[in-house]
Design an enzyme around this catalytic site. Sequence first.
Site, short mmCIF file in Angstrom:
data_model
loop_
_atom_site.label_atom_id
_atom_site.label_comp_id
_atom_site.label_asym_id
_atom_site.label_seq_id
_atom_site.Cartn_x
_atom_site.Cartn_y
_atom_site.Cartn_z
N ASN A 10 0.87 -1.17 0.00
CA ASN A 10 0.00 0.00 0.00
C ASN A 10 0.91 1.23 0.00
OD1 ASN A 10 -1.80 2.04 0.49
ND2 ASN A 10 -2.42 1.33 2.53
N TRP A 11 0.95 1.89 -1.14
CA TRP A 11 1.86 3.04 -1.26
C TRP A 11 1.35 4.28 -0.53
CZ3 TRP A 11 3.15 2.80 -7.28
CH2 TRP A 11 3.90 1.64 -7.52
N LYS A 12 0.11 4.24 -0.10
CA LYS A 12 -0.52 5.40 0.57
C LYS A 12 -0.33 6.67 -0.30
CE LYS A 12 -0.20 2.97 4.90
NZ LYS A 12 -0.13 2.98 6.34
N HIS A 102 -9.50 0.99 5.37
CA HIS A 102 -8.19 1.15 6.02
C HIS A 102 -8.36 2.06 7.24
CE1 HIS A 102 -4.05 2.27 6.75
NE2 HIS A 102 -3.70 1.21 6.05
N GLU A 104 -6.73 4.45 8.24
CA GLU A 104 -6.53 5.87 7.93
C GLU A 104 -7.79 6.46 7.29
OE1 GLU A 104 -2.84 5.25 5.86
OE2 GLU A 104 -1.94 4.66 7.77
N GLU A 174 -4.88 -5.29 10.70
CA GLU A 174 -3.85 -4.27 10.92
C GLU A 174 -4.12 -3.56 12.25
OE1 GLU A 174 -2.18 -3.00 6.87
OE2 GLU A 174 -3.86 -1.69 7.32
N GLY A 180 2.93 2.01 10.83
CA GLY A 180 3.87 3.11 10.65
C GLY A 180 4.64 3.47 11.90
N SER A 220 3.91 -2.33 10.04
CA SER A 220 5.37 -2.31 10.16
C SER A 220 6.05 -3.61 9.71
CB SER A 220 5.80 -1.95 11.59
OG SER A 220 5.33 -0.66 11.93
N GLY A 241 3.04 -1.25 4.20
CA GLY A 241 3.01 0.18 3.91
C GLY A 241 4.41 0.69 3.57
N GLY A 242 5.07 1.29 4.56
CA GLY A 242 6.38 1.93 4.36
C GLY A 242 7.38 1.09 3.58
O1 LIG Z 1 -1.72 -0.63 4.64
C1 LIG Z 1 -0.64 -0.79 5.23
C2 LIG Z 1 -0.54 -0.60 6.65
O2 LIG Z 1 -1.16 0.56 7.06
C3 LIG Z 1 0.83 -0.83 7.22
O3 LIG Z 1 1.66 0.28 7.05
P1 LIG Z 1 3.20 0.18 7.58
O4 LIG Z 1 3.77 -1.06 6.98
O5 LIG Z 1 3.86 1.42 7.10
O6 LIG Z 1 3.11 0.06 9.07
#
Ligand SMILES: O=C[C@H](O)COP(=O)(O)O
Length: 260
Positions: A10-12, A102, A104, A174, A180, A220, A241-242
Amino acid sequence: MTRTPLIAGNWKMNLTYIEAQALLEDLVENLKEAGHKADAVEVAVLPPFVDIRTVQTVLDGSGSGIAFGGQDISEHESGAYTGEVSGTMLKALGATYAAVGHSERRQYHGETEQVTNAKVKAALANELSPILCVGEPLEERKAGKHVEYTLAQVEGGLEGLSAEEVKKVVIAYEPVWAIGTGEVATSEDAQEVCHEIRDLLATKFGDEVADAVRVLYGGSVKSSSIVDLMQQADVDGALVGGASLKADEFAKIATYNVAA
Ligand SMILES: O=C[C@H](O)COP(=O)(O)O
């Protein structure tokens, strides 16, 4: 039933279409070098909407087997909904997935259980697999209510779906406190909740559905934590994510099963 693991990035709200092209080209190359086999582990990316056309062009004919999808989807089919992107639009680009609910989106955009449920239905109506995201905030975990809280979100998200429809859904557990933050839930924490989710699916929709649905862990995830996570019986992959913003690290995560 053997579930094909899914590693989704997920590139957000990161990467312009130019940066997305460079990252994806690197990822295709890194996966090839690392010996990725698309039929053993499915890889997907969830880019910002404006990058999707570029992603489609890079992946088309790349032979990588990488799938892609939206980070969100409108609950509406079309019309006067400024800023929204419909399932029809995503499907027309060749998307396979749409993330829904999600944390967020729930936290910063006030998405309710009802909206999440409508988005799951909108994805399915357009032959997209929803990735239904669920998971508890820190207070709920501290109070020992993480399972109860998360299962209520799963029930809400799947409300009104038939067993056949549920089979097409991917569920991503999650825990909000692990997103994050660098704070990865232990693989036992992930297994506990992923197992409860599968139990709930069995009770509500039957064993065949519970066996078919992929349940991912997200929060994470890194190449150093993926192997332990994937050893858990009910963890079928990861929503990253990151770490999905670095081609080499994401390729390492997606090839956790390839001997070094
Ligand atoms: O969609 C992905 C998640 O929100 C995990 O994000 P993260 O790997 O940066 O903690």
